[in-house]
Design a protein around this motif. Sequence first.
Motif, PDB file in Angstrom:
ATOM      1  N   ALA A 220      44.164  35.472  42.600  1.00 34.31           N
ATOM      2  CA  ALA A 220      43.633  36.663  42.663  1.00 34.31           C
ATOM      3  C   ALA A 220      45.142  36.539  43.140  1.00 34.31           C
ATOM      4  O   ALA A 220      46.166  36.130  43.655  1.00 34.31           O
ATOM      5  N   GLY A 221      45.511  38.045  43.246  1.00 33.61           N
ATOM      6  CA  GLY A 221      47.168  37.956  42.895  1.00 33.61           C
ATOM      7  C   GLY A 221      48.157  37.794  41.900  1.00 33.61           C
ATOM      8  O   GLY A 221      48.875  37.939  41.825  1.00 33.61           O
ATOM      9  N   ASP A 222      47.352  36.802  40.839  1.00 34.36           N
ATOM     10  CA  ASP A 222      48.421  35.987  39.626  1.00 34.36           C
ATOM     11  C   ASP A 222      47.341  36.559  38.473  1.00 34.36           C
ATOM     12  O   ASP A 222      48.126  35.867  37.317  1.00 34.36           O
ATOM     13  N   ARG A 223      46.658  37.452  38.188  1.00 42.61           N
ATOM     14  CA  ARG A 223      45.354  37.083  37.374  1.00 42.61           C
ATOM     15  C   ARG A 223      46.570  38.441  36.210  1.00 42.61           C
ATOM     16  O   ARG A 223      45.914  38.410  34.882  1.00 42.61           O
TER      17      ARG A 223
ATOM     18  N   ASN B  25      58.666  39.225  40.133  1.00 44.93           N
ATOM     19  CA  ASN B  25      59.041  39.439  41.272  1.00 44.93           C
ATOM     20  C   ASN B  25      58.937  41.024  41.558  1.00 44.93           C
ATOM     21  O   ASN B  25      59.818  41.376  42.575  1.00 44.93           O
ATOM     22  N   LYS B  26      57.871  41.943  41.383  1.00 45.64           N
ATOM     23  CA  LYS B  26      57.892  43.058  41.637  1.00 45.64           C
ATOM     24  C   LYS B  26      56.432  43.714  42.309  1.00 45.64           C
ATOM     25  O   LYS B  26      55.787  42.531  41.705  1.00 45.64           O
ATOM     26  N   LYS B  27      56.484  44.250  42.675  1.00 47.05           N
ATOM     27  CA  LYS B  27      54.910  44.957  43.556  1.00 47.05           C
ATOM     28  C   LYS B  27      54.532  46.247  43.338  1.00 47.05           C
ATOM     29  O   LYS B  27      55.275  47.197  43.042  1.00 47.05           O
TER      30      LYS B  27
END
Length: 57
Positions: free
Chosen positions: A16-19, A34-36
């Motif tokens: 989760a968070g990298d899918r 490196n972005k949200k």
Amino acid sequence: MHVTGLKLTYDTSKAAGDRIVSLVNNVERISLLNKKYFVTVNNYIVDGGDGYGHILT
């Protein structure tokens, strides 16, 4: 979840968070490094409507 103007490719085998592996709008590929990015949804979705009970996790 329906998103207009974007093509999203994801890999459920990743953590989760990298899918999300690719995000493209109608013109160009969008950088994920490196972005949200933020998603805006209504209370119905936040409260678990349409099966999105996991959206806050």
